[in-house]
Design a protein around this motif. Structure first.
Motif, PDB file in Angstrom:
ATOM      1  N   ILE A 149       0.748  -1.282  -0.124  1.00  0.00           N
ATOM      2  CA  ILE A 149      -0.026   0.015   0.030  1.00  0.00           C
ATOM      3  C   ILE A 149       0.837   1.215  -0.072  1.00  0.00           C
ATOM      4  O   ILE A 149       2.068   1.175   0.669  1.00  0.00           O
ATOM      5  N   ARG A 150       0.537   2.297  -0.775  1.00  0.00           N
ATOM      6  CA  ARG A 150       1.406   3.611  -0.660  1.00  0.00           C
ATOM      7  C   ARG A 150       1.460   4.243   0.521  1.00  0.00           C
ATOM      8  O   ARG A 150       0.359   4.145   1.448  1.00  0.00           O
ATOM      9  N   PRO A 151       2.468   4.635   0.982  1.00  0.00           N
ATOM     10  CA  PRO A 151       2.692   5.278   2.326  1.00  0.00           C
ATOM     11  C   PRO A 151       1.905   6.686   2.227  1.00  0.00           C
ATOM     12  O   PRO A 151       2.046   7.460   1.093  1.00  0.00           O
ATOM     13  N   GLY A 152       1.138   6.784   3.323  1.00  0.00           N
ATOM     14  CA  GLY A 152       0.237   7.874   3.305  1.00  0.00           C
ATOM     15  C   GLY A 152      -1.061   7.607   4.236  1.00  0.00           C
ATOM     16  O   GLY A 152      -0.966   6.979   5.071  1.00  0.00           O
ATOM     17  N   GLN A 153      -2.005   8.406   4.003  1.00  0.00           N
ATOM     18  CA  GLN A 153      -3.150   8.264   5.017  1.00  0.00           C
ATOM     19  C   GLN A 153      -3.772   6.868   5.098  1.00  0.00           C
ATOM     20  O   GLN A 153      -4.110   6.598   6.356  1.00  0.00           O
ATOM     21  N   ALA A 154      -3.952   6.287   3.931  1.00  0.00           N
ATOM     22  CA  ALA A 154      -4.542   4.930   3.860  1.00  0.00           C
ATOM     23  C   ALA A 154      -3.606   3.952   4.702  1.00  0.00           C
ATOM     24  O   ALA A 154      -4.247   3.068   5.592  1.00  0.00           O
ATOM     25  N   ALA A 155      -2.240   4.087   4.574  1.00  0.00           N
ATOM     26  CA  ALA A 155      -1.360   3.297   5.269  1.00  0.00           C
ATOM     27  C   ALA A 155      -1.480   3.647   6.971  1.00  0.00           C
ATOM     28  O   ALA A 155      -1.329   2.530   7.608  1.00  0.00           O
ATOM     29  N   LEU A 156      -1.593   4.839   7.056  1.00  0.00           N
ATOM     30  CA  LEU A 156      -1.655   5.059   8.575  1.00  0.00           C
ATOM     31  C   LEU A 156      -2.895   4.392   9.176  1.00  0.00           C
ATOM     32  O   LEU A 156      -3.024   3.933  10.210  1.00  0.00           O
ATOM     33  N   GLU A 157      -4.200   4.368   8.268  1.00  0.00           N
ATOM     34  CA  GLU A 157      -5.474   3.927   8.760  1.00  0.00           C
ATOM     35  C   GLU A 157      -5.479   2.498   8.948  1.00  0.00           C
ATOM     36  O   GLU A 157      -5.807   1.711   9.797  1.00  0.00           O
ATOM     37  N   LEU A 158      -4.443   1.813   7.921  1.00  0.00           N
ATOM     38  CA  LEU A 158      -4.239   0.337   8.212  1.00  0.00           C
ATOM     39  C   LEU A 158      -3.457   0.016   9.059  1.00  0.00           C
ATOM     40  O   LEU A 158      -4.083  -1.038  10.029  1.00  0.00           O
ATOM     41  N   TYR A 159      -2.630   0.828   9.594  1.00  0.00           N
ATOM     42  CA  TYR A 159      -1.704   0.353  10.800  1.00  0.00           C
ATOM     43  C   TYR A 159      -2.501   0.694  12.034  1.00  0.00           C
ATOM     44  O   TYR A 159      -2.364  -0.091  12.886  1.00  0.00           O
ATOM     45  N   GLN A 160      -3.306   1.443  11.981  1.00  0.00           N
ATOM     46  CA  GLN A 160      -4.220   1.850  13.351  1.00  0.00           C
ATOM     47  C   GLN A 160      -5.177   0.731  13.192  1.00  0.00           C
ATOM     48  O   GLN A 160      -5.658   0.093  14.272  1.00  0.00           O
ATOM     49  N   TYR A 161      -5.757   0.229  12.085  1.00  0.00           N
ATOM     50  CA  TYR A 161      -6.716  -0.641  12.182  1.00  0.00           C
ATOM     51  C   TYR A 161      -6.039  -2.028  12.708  1.00  0.00           C
ATOM     52  O   TYR A 161      -6.842  -2.853  13.574  1.00  0.00           O
ATOM     53  N   LEU A 162      -4.979  -2.346  12.379  1.00  0.00           N
ATOM     54  CA  LEU A 162      -4.430  -3.367  12.828  1.00  0.00           C
ATOM     55  C   LEU A 162      -4.234  -3.514  14.601  1.00  0.00           C
ATOM     56  O   LEU A 162      -4.419  -4.805  15.015  1.00  0.00           O
ATOM     57  N   HIS A 163      -4.339  -2.472  15.260  1.00  0.00           N
ATOM     58  CA  HIS A 163      -4.267  -2.449  16.481  1.00  0.00           C
ATOM     59  C   HIS A 163      -5.591  -2.766  17.062  1.00  0.00           C
ATOM     60  O   HIS A 163      -5.719  -3.231  18.338  1.00  0.00           O
ATOM     61  N   THR A 164      -6.552  -2.842  16.363  1.00  0.00           N
ATOM     62  CA  THR A 164      -7.951  -3.231  16.774  1.00  0.00           C
ATOM     63  C   THR A 164      -8.271  -4.523  16.744  1.00  0.00           C
ATOM     64  O   THR A 164      -9.356  -5.254  17.303  1.00  0.00           O
ATOM     65  N   LEU A 165      -7.369  -5.404  16.148  1.00  0.00           N
ATOM     66  CA  LEU A 165      -7.491  -6.735  15.720  1.00  0.00           C
ATOM     67  C   LEU A 165      -6.957  -7.639  16.708  1.00  0.00           C
ATOM     68  O   LEU A 165      -5.803  -7.700  17.212  1.00  0.00           O
ATOM     69  N   PRO A 166      -7.825  -8.860  17.244  1.00  0.00           N
ATOM     70  CA  PRO A 166      -7.083  -9.500  18.446  1.00  0.00           C
ATOM     71  C   PRO A 166      -6.278 -10.381  17.950  1.00  0.00           C
ATOM     72  O   PRO A 166      -5.518 -11.039  18.797  1.00  0.00           O
ATOM     73  N   GLY A 167      -5.816 -10.945  16.821  1.00  0.00           N
ATOM     74  CA  GLY A 167      -5.072 -11.930  16.395  1.00  0.00           C
ATOM     75  C   GLY A 167      -3.609 -11.537  15.801  1.00  0.00           C
ATOM     76  O   GLY A 167      -2.900 -12.186  15.336  1.00  0.00           O
ATOM     77  N   VAL A 168      -3.740 -10.209  15.828  1.00  0.00           N
ATOM     78  CA  VAL A 168      -2.104  -9.657  15.115  1.00  0.00           C
ATOM     79  C   VAL A 168      -1.617  -8.527  16.075  1.00  0.00           C
ATOM     80  O   VAL A 168      -2.461  -8.062  16.742  1.00  0.00           O
ATOM     81  N   ILE A 169      -0.280  -8.435  15.994  1.00  0.00           N
ATOM     82  CA  ILE A 169       0.374  -7.272  16.739  1.00  0.00           C
ATOM     83  C   ILE A 169       1.182  -6.374  15.540  1.00  0.00           C
ATOM     84  O   ILE A 169       2.216  -6.914  15.102  1.00  0.00           O
ATOM     85  N   PRO A 170       0.643  -5.350  15.262  1.00  0.00           N
ATOM     86  CA  PRO A 170       1.352  -4.402  14.432  1.00  0.00           C
ATOM     87  C   PRO A 170       2.702  -4.018  14.976  1.00  0.00           C
ATOM     88  O   PRO A 170       2.692  -3.361  15.973  1.00  0.00           O
TER      89      PRO A 170
END
Length: 367
Positions: A149-170
């Motif tokens: 994914i291109r670095p930028g707002q969408a990538a930031l949002e994806l990284y933040q989304y990963l923190h909401t998931l119980p089975g992964v650790i960004p």
């Protein structure tokens, strides 16, 4: 006798791949001098695919690795590598196989990359169902236009989304700039710096949100000298361990040694200027234009044609290369060449003394 010639070549059926272990060790030692902290090294094992080669790196103090397939990851688990990044987003059954790797090799800390919410959720669901959390890196597209994914707002949002998931650790960001391979080091550095700038900005944006600053894994062999001079990021060269004709020609600032050659034989003398070898498409990487191999003991030979089992050369005097003559070739591209062989002959003091299985050439080892 030249460094590459084998006193016992008559015992080796051809075509074959031969690895010069002392030169491999020299290349590993040289790599360590090119960076301020060897803990920042995360070599890519796609080049060698051999457990014994990885063990040579481990003995030299390198403990982090990168790979592209589940089999490569399993090979690393088998040698108890401390930290392994699967730099290939697992999709479908590969997610389950990655979970099985994590379960089978608990001494190894496995991680993977992801570049979208749907796949991240699928990874999380499978790992969370087993009460586990897998470390993940956001895969960034910095110009290769292959994955990420291109670095930028969408990538930031994806990284933040990963923190909401119980089975992964960004834990970080992965940026492979394999599209940058200019021979001119000034141009290469300019392009590398330009591609890396949005990655560094994204890392700062992530930290500014209050999240831990992400680990950054960046580059391959061509941009390694540039990234090695940065602070704190991890670097992932791979070809250095064997080197090849392509990088030897295009990356003159990196004086690694050729440490893996293809051994071939003359199987027919066609006429006064043409000979045929047993080095076909199945024996040396065939994805690039010719010449795909450079022969150390026939440097003036010109490749005329190649098919599945044959390679026709034009030479000045064919009588100098009678049937049975052994030729030693440096592949243009060593990584896919290694994957064409089940085993490699290991050379010390101009003699083949052992075999190393190219275990991770397979799609599956156990898992």
């Amino acid at each position: 006798m030249e460094w590459y010639q084998l006193a016992n070549a008559a015992q080796i059926d051809s075509p074959a791949i031969v690895i010069y272990s002392d030169r491999v060790k020299d290349n590993i030692a040289l790599l360590k001098t090119m960076i301020d902290d060897i803990q920042r090294l995360r070599p890519h094992v796609k080049t060698n695919k051999i457990a014994e080669v990885v063990q040579l790196m481990q003995e030299a103090g390198i403990q982090r690795f990168k790979c592209a397939t589940i089999a490569e990851a399993e090979m690393l688990g088998m040698v108890q590598a401390e930290d392994v990044l699967l730099a290939y987003q697992p999709v479908g059954p590969k997610i389950v196989r990655l979970l099985e790797l994590v379960q089978k090799y608990p001494q190894t800390a496995f991680s993977c990359v992801t570049d979208n919410k749907d796949t991240a959720l699928a990874i999380s669901d499978i790992f969370a169902a087993q009460g586990r959390r897998l470390p993940v890196y956001v895969d960034l597209n910095v110009g290769m236009n292959r994955t990420g994914i291109r670095p930028g707002q969408a990538a930031l949002e994806l990284y933040q989304y990963l923190h909401t998931l119980p089975g992964v650790i960004p834990v970080g960001l992965h940026a492979y700039d394999g599209h940058i391979h200019d021979t001119d080091m000034t141009i290469r550095k300019e392009k590398c710096d330009a591609a890396y700038a949005p990655v560094a900005m994204l890392a700062t944006q992530i930290a500014d949100t209050g999240l831990p600053r992400p680990v950054i894994i960046a580059g391959g062999s061509p941009t390694f000298p540039v990234h090695a001079k940065r602070k704190d990021i991890q670097c992932s060269p791979g070809t250095f361990v064997f080197w090849d004709w392509g990088y030897g020609k295009n990356l003159p600032e990196q004086p690694f040694k050729w440490a893996a050659l293809v051994l071939s034989r003359v199987i027919s003398v066609i006429d006064e200027q043409h000979i045929c070898l047993d080095l076909g498409h199945k024996s040396v990487a065939a994805e690039s234009p010719q010449p795909r191999v450079h022969f150390l003991n026939a440097p003036a030979a010109q490749i005329i044609s190649q098919s599945e089992e044959h390679l026709v050369l034009k030479v000045e005097t064919a009588s100098q290369f009678p049937v049975g003559t052994v030729l030693y070739g440096v592949p243009l591209h060593i990584c896919p060449t290694v994957a064409l062989y089940e085993k490699a002959y290991v050379v010390e003091d101009n003699a083949a003394i052992a075999n190393w299985r190219i275990v991770a050439r397979d799609r599956q080892i156990i898992i």
